[in-house]
Design a protein around this motif. Structure first.
Motif, PDB file in Angstrom:
ATOM      1  N   LEU A 240     -33.003   5.009 -57.118  1.00 55.13           N
ATOM      2  CA  LEU A 240     -31.927   4.874 -56.559  1.00 55.13           C
ATOM      3  C   LEU A 240     -31.124   3.807 -57.020  1.00 55.13           C
ATOM      4  CD1 LEU A 240     -32.957   5.303 -52.755  1.00 55.13           C
ATOM      5  CD2 LEU A 240     -31.822   7.302 -54.110  1.00 55.13           C
ATOM      6  N   THR A 241     -31.800   3.473 -57.578  1.00 54.21           N
ATOM      7  CA  THR A 241     -31.049   1.844 -58.658  1.00 54.21           C
ATOM      8  C   THR A 241     -30.969   2.271 -60.296  1.00 54.21           C
ATOM      9  OG1 THR A 241     -33.359   1.732 -58.582  1.00 54.21           O
ATOM     10  CG2 THR A 241     -31.556   0.132 -56.588  1.00 54.21           C
TER      11      THR A 241
ATOM     12  N   PRO B 169     -48.166   5.805 -48.514  1.00 57.61           N
ATOM     13  CA  PRO B 169     -50.028   6.780 -49.397  1.00 57.61           C
ATOM     14  C   PRO B 169     -51.258   6.400 -47.689  1.00 57.61           C
ATOM     15  CG  PRO B 169     -49.993   4.498 -50.114  1.00 57.61           C
ATOM     16  CD  PRO B 169     -48.005   4.647 -49.699  1.00 57.61           C
TER      17      PRO B 169
ATOM     18  N   SER C 208     -37.881   5.446 -54.404  1.00 61.79           N
ATOM     19  CA  SER C 208     -36.806   4.295 -53.982  1.00 61.79           C
ATOM     20  C   SER C 208     -37.975   2.948 -53.836  1.00 61.79           C
ATOM     21  CB  SER C 208     -37.429   4.440 -52.559  1.00 61.79           C
ATOM     22  OG  SER C 208     -35.857   2.957 -51.719  1.00 61.79           O
ATOM     23  N   PRO C 209     -37.799   2.336 -54.337  1.00 64.20           N
ATOM     24  CA  PRO C 209     -35.654   1.862 -55.120  1.00 64.20           C
ATOM     25  C   PRO C 209     -35.510   2.121 -56.707  1.00 64.20           C
ATOM     26  CG  PRO C 209     -37.142  -0.369 -54.828  1.00 64.20           C
ATOM     27  CD  PRO C 209     -38.242   0.863 -54.584  1.00 64.20           C
TER      28      PRO C 209
ATOM     29  N   LYS D 254     -27.960   4.966 -60.053  1.00 63.04           N
ATOM     30  CA  LYS D 254     -26.385   4.213 -59.404  1.00 63.04           C
ATOM     31  C   LYS D 254     -26.244   3.266 -60.512  1.00 63.04           C
ATOM     32  CE  LYS D 254     -24.592   3.192 -55.465  1.00 63.04           C
ATOM     33  NZ  LYS D 254     -23.825   4.290 -54.822  1.00 63.04           N
TER      34      LYS D 254
ATOM     35  N   ARG E  71     -46.919   4.020 -42.048  1.00 60.87           N
ATOM     36  CA  ARG E  71     -46.122   4.577 -43.418  1.00 60.87           C
ATOM     37  C   ARG E  71     -47.291   6.128 -43.694  1.00 60.87           C
ATOM     38  NH1 ARG E  71     -41.331   3.114 -45.680  1.00 60.87           N
ATOM     39  NH2 ARG E  71     -41.744   1.160 -45.863  1.00 60.87           N
TER      40      ARG E  71
END
Lengths: 292, 446
Positions: B87-88, B272, B83-84, B91, B269
């Motif tokens: 996913l993009t 990493p 992501s992103p 699409k 997060r």
């Protein structure tokens, strides 16, 4: 005689239609059709727009965008202008060094900026924590995880990254001021705040107006820094148009609603641009300012 | 004379001054380049295109093994960050009908988004492995394959390559140094976290800015209080507001309040940052899964803890509520692959997909300890130490009993992520949060 003139603009028009007008039209049309669980399939008219106005996250996004623009734009202007003034008027040999140093964050990858700032904010192992330890302080929260603080923590990162751009614009603006004007102001006894408010600020106002226009557009286009640092969280606290549209369109797959949100952003951007052009008009450039 | 004559000839051949000659030479050069580039290095090779977020170095090993067995085929793999970018890219490619032959997928919402562009794989699989092929797939993976399908649609639009089991990994040398043992109760877990913090370590690292890690932990807790209830809730067969799920969300909240998770977890997060700190030995415990073993296969330099996984072992959450039980294994498909409608037109594409899920390409991924197989009868080969083998076998033994970790509908998954973050930050109560998830579930399943 007119035909060749039209032919000259044809490539630009074709590119505009293909890469700007057609996608906009496509998104507007898509916003009228259902996709996803909320409006599965078919023509839904303006339902997505109605859904947006009833969606509490949409209003949260608007508030965050307002805060982003209202804080980022003036702070960057003031800091950038001050830094530019100090560099241009009070440094000599080291001028280039300082210009480069302050501009460096602008050309640094957003991914790097987001990782570095996330670690700076972190308790336990963050750089800020390490310095806080020296004076006996212990950070117990990360501002990125606090719903009340998170948007301001992100704005700070954005200001840090983009102040160098404002500085560069003001450097150009300051260098456009003729030397005679500086001399005249000095002879007239202008100095300090008087020099800043009566001489410098009016003379660099075209740069300020350009920064205002670019700042508003940049605010509405914000995406990577938020996506990488908080992804709009926690619980939408730092949600902005970019992250919300991305989630609706690419994660949830509701392209209809995502298109409606995109269209609303477009309308907002158009409205704000028109307002600025009406009020600022041709005075956005130094040449325009001279025509006043 | 000969030399002089030769030089003269060369000068005549090289068009130095005449513009027409220059243009012709330029055009000829372009044509020559065009013709050369139009001829493939090996005209016999047929190409298979694959997109995924799967580790590129491991995929290259898989491709190498596949191409060695099928010298007439060439796999063109494009790696994307999940992501992103991925996913993009998917699409955009789906909208323009330019998807590659094979795409990496996860079961549930992700696959459902591209169902229209995917070919049903039931017949392919039956032809390749026999009618009884589903009996070789681990039950949790098989169950996940049809998640989110419309009623009565029993097609498989993806096939699973690898599975995972979620768990709590801990740093053995750090535990030994501080005289700690694996916690058996919630009170012990809090005490272990306290001692780790006191010892200068991060207790249980939670990358709570990542929705996926929050979901994983919540599902581990929910399944210890009521196995399978979260899955029923997402299918509309039980309310999210069930007392057991509210209790699970309270337990989730307590992990923050009791400082079992590190302070500031909501801004952290898992990757990493978390993974790096864990590998460096600065973290006591971290909720990850069987995929963590692959750290030992990454290129050197590796920390002493990661080398052969000498510094790590895993456990499941102890009962977080009084009267509760230890978390059951939770997991399922880590990654699977789908054959696109474009790939259906390429007769060779299925061969690579089959290899990825149950062939030489899978074997290479397992040898790299990328994760666990989805089909029975496979195990990593090559340089695998007894320590890793022992942990691997424990995971494999638990996988058949694993509870489902996937959410079928992205709307529900997103809202659950938001609520988990809201409850952790104290802005949402567990009961109100689950009411929100229920509302979205009702709307989605309507």
């Amino acid at each position: 005689m007119r035909l060749p003139a039209y032919l000259y603009v044809l490539p630009a028009v074709l590119l505009f239609v293909l890469f700007v007008a057609y996608p906009i039209l496509w998104v507007v049309c898509e916003s009228l059709y259902g996709a996803g669980a909320s409006h599965p399939g078919g023509f839904v008219g303006l339902n997505h727009y109605w859904q947006a106005f009833q969606d509490p996250v949409f209003w949260r996004v608007l508030l965050n965008m307002f805060l982003w623009g209202a804080i980022t734009i003036p702070v960057q202007m003031v800091l950038g202008g001050t830094i530019a003034y100090l560099i241009e008027r009070h440094t000599h040999r080291s001028k280039t060094f300082f210009r480069v140093m302050f501009f460096l964050p602008v050309i640094t990858s957003v991914s790097v900026v987001s990782v570095v700032w996330s670690q700076m904010y972190a308790p336990y192992y963050g750089i800020i924590q390490e310095y806080a330890k020296l004076i006996g302080l212990h950070l117990s929260v990360s501002p990125l995880g606090e719903p009340i603080l998170v948007i301001y923590a992100l704005i700070l990162v954005n200001v840090w990254q983009w102040t160098g751009f404002s500085m560069l614009m003001y450097v150009a603006g300051l260098n456009n001021i003729p030397g005679e004007l500086w001399d005249a102001a000095r002879i007239d006894g202008a100095h300090g705040l008087q020099l800043a408010t009566r001489v410098i600020v009016p003379l660099v106002s075209p740069v300020t107006r350009s920064l205002l226009l670019l700042g508003v557009i940049g605010t509405l286009q914000t995406f990577p820094i938020v996506h990488l640092m908080t992804d709009g969280g926690p619980d939408h606290a730092s949600e902005i148009f970019g992250t919300y549209i991305f989630k609706e369109g690419f994660v949830i797959g509701d392209t209809g609603y995502a298109s409606a949100l995109s269209t609303l952003v477009l309308v907002l951007a158009l409205g704000l641009s028109v307002i600025q052009i009406v009020f600022l008009g041709a005075r956005l450039t130094p040449a325009g300012a001279a025509r006043r | 004379m000969g030399h002089a004559g030769g030089r003269t000839d060369e000068r005549e051949l090289v068009p130095t001054g005449n513009p027409q000659m220059k243009t012709r030479a330029f055009v000829f050069t372009l044509l020559a380049i065009g013709l050369l580039s139009a001829v493939p290095a090996d005209a016999q090779q047929k190409e298979i295109t694959v997109w995924s977020w799967f580790v590129a170095s491991t995929m290259q090993k898989s491709i190498k093994a596949f191409e060695a067995k099928h010298p007439d085929l060439k796999v063109n793999y494009t790696y994307y960050n999940y992501s992103p970018q991925y996913l993009t890219a998917l699409k955009a490619a789906a909208a323009s009908n330019s998807l590659p032959d094979i795409i990496g997928l996860q079961p549930g919402s992700f696959t459902q988004q591209y169902r229209e562009q995917l070919a049903p794989l039931n017949a392919y699989a039956a032809k390749e492995w026999g009618d009884n092929w589903t009996s070789q797939v681990f039950p949790v993976a098989l169950k996940q394959l049809t998640m989110g399908n419309p009623p009565n649609d029993t097609n498989y639009y993806l096939l699973p390559q690898e599975c995972q089991v979620l768990c709590i990994w801990y740093n053995k040398p750090v535990f030994q140094k501080l005289g700690l043992s694996v916690p058996k109760t919630y009170a012990e877990l809090v005490e272990v976290a306290k001692k780790l913090t006191g010892g200068g370590y991060i207790p249980l690292y939670q990358g709570a800015a990542d929705g996926w890690q929050n979901e994983n932990v919540f599902l581990m807790i929910a399944n210890q209080l009521a196995p399978g209830l979260a899955e029923k809730a997402q299918a509309g067969q039980a309310p999210w507001t069930s007392p057991e799920l509210v209790s699970a969300l309270e337990a989730w909240s307590a992990l923050f309040k009791d400082h079992v998770f590190q302070e500031g977890a909501l801004g952290a997060r898992a990757y990493p940052t978390g993974a790096q700190l864990f590998a460096q030995g600065r973290i006591g415990m971290m909720a990850l899964g069987s995929w963590w073993m692959q750290e030992s296969k990454f290129p050197p330099p590796l920390s002493q803890f990661v080398q052969n996984m000498n510094g790590f072992d895993f456990f499941y959450f102890p009962a977080l509520k009084e009267g509760g039980q230890i978390s059951p294994p939770v997991g399922g498909v880590d990654i699977g692959y789908g054959l696109t409608k474009n790939g259906e037109k390429n007769p060779e594409a299925w061969k690579f997909l089959a290899s990825l899920v149950k062939g030489e390409a899978l074997q290479e991924a397992l040898n790299d300890l990328n994760d666990l197989p989805s089909f029975t009868g496979f195990e990593p080969q090559g340089d695998i130490t007894p320590n890793i083998k022992e942990m691997y076998n424990r995971f494999i033994a638990d996988l058949p009993h694993a509870e489902n970790q996937r959410i079928a509908h992205p709307e529900i998954g997103q809202e659950l992520d938001n609520v988990l973050a809201g409850v952790a930050s104290g802005t949402v109560t567990p009961a109100d949060g689950l009411k929100r998830v229920q509302d979205v579930t009702d709307k989605t399943l309507k």
